[in-house]
Design a protein around this motif. Structure first.
Motif, PDB file in Angstrom:
ATOM      1  N   LEU A  83       0.844  -1.112   0.088  1.00 30.73           N
ATOM      2  CA  LEU A  83       0.124  -0.048   0.110  1.00 30.73           C
ATOM      3  C   LEU A  83       0.870   1.045  -0.092  1.00 30.73           C
ATOM      4  CD1 LEU A  83      -2.746   1.217   0.180  1.00 30.73           C
ATOM      5  CD2 LEU A  83      -2.646   1.109   2.801  1.00 30.73           C
ATOM      6  N   LEU A  84       1.761   1.258   0.869  1.00 30.83           N
ATOM      7  CA  LEU A  84       2.820   2.289   0.930  1.00 30.83           C
ATOM      8  C   LEU A  84       3.578   2.630  -0.606  1.00 30.83           C
ATOM      9  CD1 LEU A  84       4.303   4.508   2.393  1.00 30.83           C
ATOM     10  CD2 LEU A  84       5.797   2.910   2.953  1.00 30.83           C
ATOM     11  N   LEU A  85       3.737   1.776  -1.338  1.00 35.99           N
ATOM     12  CA  LEU A  85       4.236   1.702  -2.515  1.00 35.99           C
ATOM     13  C   LEU A  85       3.359   2.283  -3.723  1.00 35.99           C
ATOM     14  CD1 LEU A  85       6.729   1.049  -4.459  1.00 35.99           C
ATOM     15  CD2 LEU A  85       5.527  -1.121  -4.736  1.00 35.99           C
ATOM     16  N   PHE A  86       2.051   1.794  -3.434  1.00 38.01           N
ATOM     17  CA  PHE A  86       0.924   2.346  -4.052  1.00 38.01           C
ATOM     18  C   PHE A  86       0.957   4.019  -4.111  1.00 38.01           C
ATOM     19  CE2 PHE A  86      -1.742  -1.740  -4.674  1.00 38.01           C
ATOM     20  CZ  PHE A  86      -1.001  -2.265  -5.599  1.00 38.01           C
ATOM     21  N   VAL A  87       0.849   4.405  -2.779  1.00 42.59           N
ATOM     22  CA  VAL A  87       0.844   5.754  -2.313  1.00 42.59           C
ATOM     23  C   VAL A  87       1.783   6.395  -2.777  1.00 42.59           C
ATOM     24  CG1 VAL A  87       0.494   7.339  -0.508  1.00 42.59           C
ATOM     25  CG2 VAL A  87      -0.698   5.178  -0.359  1.00 42.59           C
ATOM     26  N   GLN A  88       3.300   5.962  -2.904  1.00 48.04           N
ATOM     27  CA  GLN A  88       4.230   6.803  -3.256  1.00 48.04           C
ATOM     28  C   GLN A  88       4.358   6.791  -4.828  1.00 48.04           C
ATOM     29  OE1 GLN A  88       7.554   4.465  -1.627  1.00 48.04           O
ATOM     30  NE2 GLN A  88       7.641   6.022   0.178  1.00 48.04           N
ATOM     31  N   SER A  89       3.993   5.786  -5.479  1.00 46.33           N
ATOM     32  CA  SER A  89       4.095   5.988  -6.778  1.00 46.33           C
ATOM     33  C   SER A  89       2.913   6.495  -7.650  1.00 46.33           C
ATOM     34  CB  SER A  89       4.356   4.095  -7.453  1.00 46.33           C
ATOM     35  OG  SER A  89       5.234   3.811  -6.757  1.00 46.33           O
ATOM     36  N   PHE A  90       1.729   6.507  -7.036  1.00 42.74           N
ATOM     37  CA  PHE A  90       0.425   6.569  -7.992  1.00 42.74           C
ATOM     38  C   PHE A  90      -0.403   7.697  -7.247  1.00 42.74           C
ATOM     39  CE2 PHE A  90       1.773   2.560  -9.091  1.00 42.74           C
ATOM     40  CZ  PHE A  90       1.968   2.694 -10.312  1.00 42.74           C
ATOM     41  N   GLY A  91      -0.364   7.603  -5.659  1.00 40.47           N
ATOM     42  CA  GLY A  91      -1.145   8.413  -4.929  1.00 40.47           C
ATOM     43  C   GLY A  91      -2.456   7.706  -5.056  1.00 40.47           C
ATOM     44  N   ILE A  92      -3.422   8.281  -4.133  1.00 40.49           N
ATOM     45  CA  ILE A  92      -4.826   7.596  -4.052  1.00 40.49           C
ATOM     46  C   ILE A  92      -5.614   8.574  -3.338  1.00 40.49           C
ATOM     47  CG2 ILE A  92      -4.098   4.929  -3.724  1.00 40.49           C
ATOM     48  CD1 ILE A  92      -4.774   5.136  -0.902  1.00 40.49           C
ATOM     49  N   PRO A  93      -6.956   8.682  -3.770  1.00 45.47           N
ATOM     50  CA  PRO A  93      -7.900   9.580  -3.042  1.00 45.47           C
ATOM     51  C   PRO A  93      -8.182   9.586  -1.630  1.00 45.47           C
ATOM     52  CG  PRO A  93      -9.067   8.298  -5.098  1.00 45.47           C
ATOM     53  CD  PRO A  93      -7.524   7.674  -4.702  1.00 45.47           C
ATOM     54  N   VAL A  94      -8.458  10.691  -1.252  1.00 46.30           N
ATOM     55  CA  VAL A  94      -8.505  10.798   0.363  1.00 46.30           C
ATOM     56  C   VAL A  94      -9.437   9.859   0.867  1.00 46.30           C
ATOM     57  CG1 VAL A  94      -8.866  12.588   2.116  1.00 46.30           C
ATOM     58  CG2 VAL A  94      -7.901  13.288   0.260  1.00 46.30           C
TER      59      VAL A  94
END
Length: 106
Positions: A83-94
């Motif tokens: 999940l951290l890798l997803f957030v760092q690479s692509f970002g996710i909605p609030v």
């Protein structure tokens, strides 16, 4: 049914219900992601092994969706470092970020 057809249906679900087609959308959502119980599984015809219906790239797409049932399903089997890798690479909605933080909290 070919696994790519399943992926295409799930991608369509990530966009949310279309105007005027809410009942069909809800039927498809209930088929692949039932409100109660486990989502359907598939098996490979050659080896009888269970097929991977939700690869990581599709989970990312589901997490970025505004459909809460898809977000919750994608977060079920995801690890904190993934999940951290997803957030760092692509970002996710609030909204998805809030749900993911609640999911990862002990």
């Amino acid at each position: 049914m070919h696994v790519l057809v399943v992926h295409a249906m799930i991608i369509l679900l990530t966009y949310g219900p279309p105007k005027g087609g809410e009942t069909e959308y809800q039927d498809l959502l209930d088929t692949w992601f039932p409100a109660e119980g486990q989502p359907p599984s598939a098996f490979l015809m050659d080896t009888s092994e269970e097929a991977l219906l939700l690869p990581d790239w599709l989970k990312l797409r589901m997490i970025r969706s505004h459909v809460t049932r898809l977000v919750d399903t994608a977060l079920q089997d995801i690890e904190a470092n993934q999940l951290l890798l997803f957030v760092q690479s692509f970002g996710i909605p609030v909204a998805s970020m809030g749900r993911s933080l609640l999911r990862l909290a002990p």
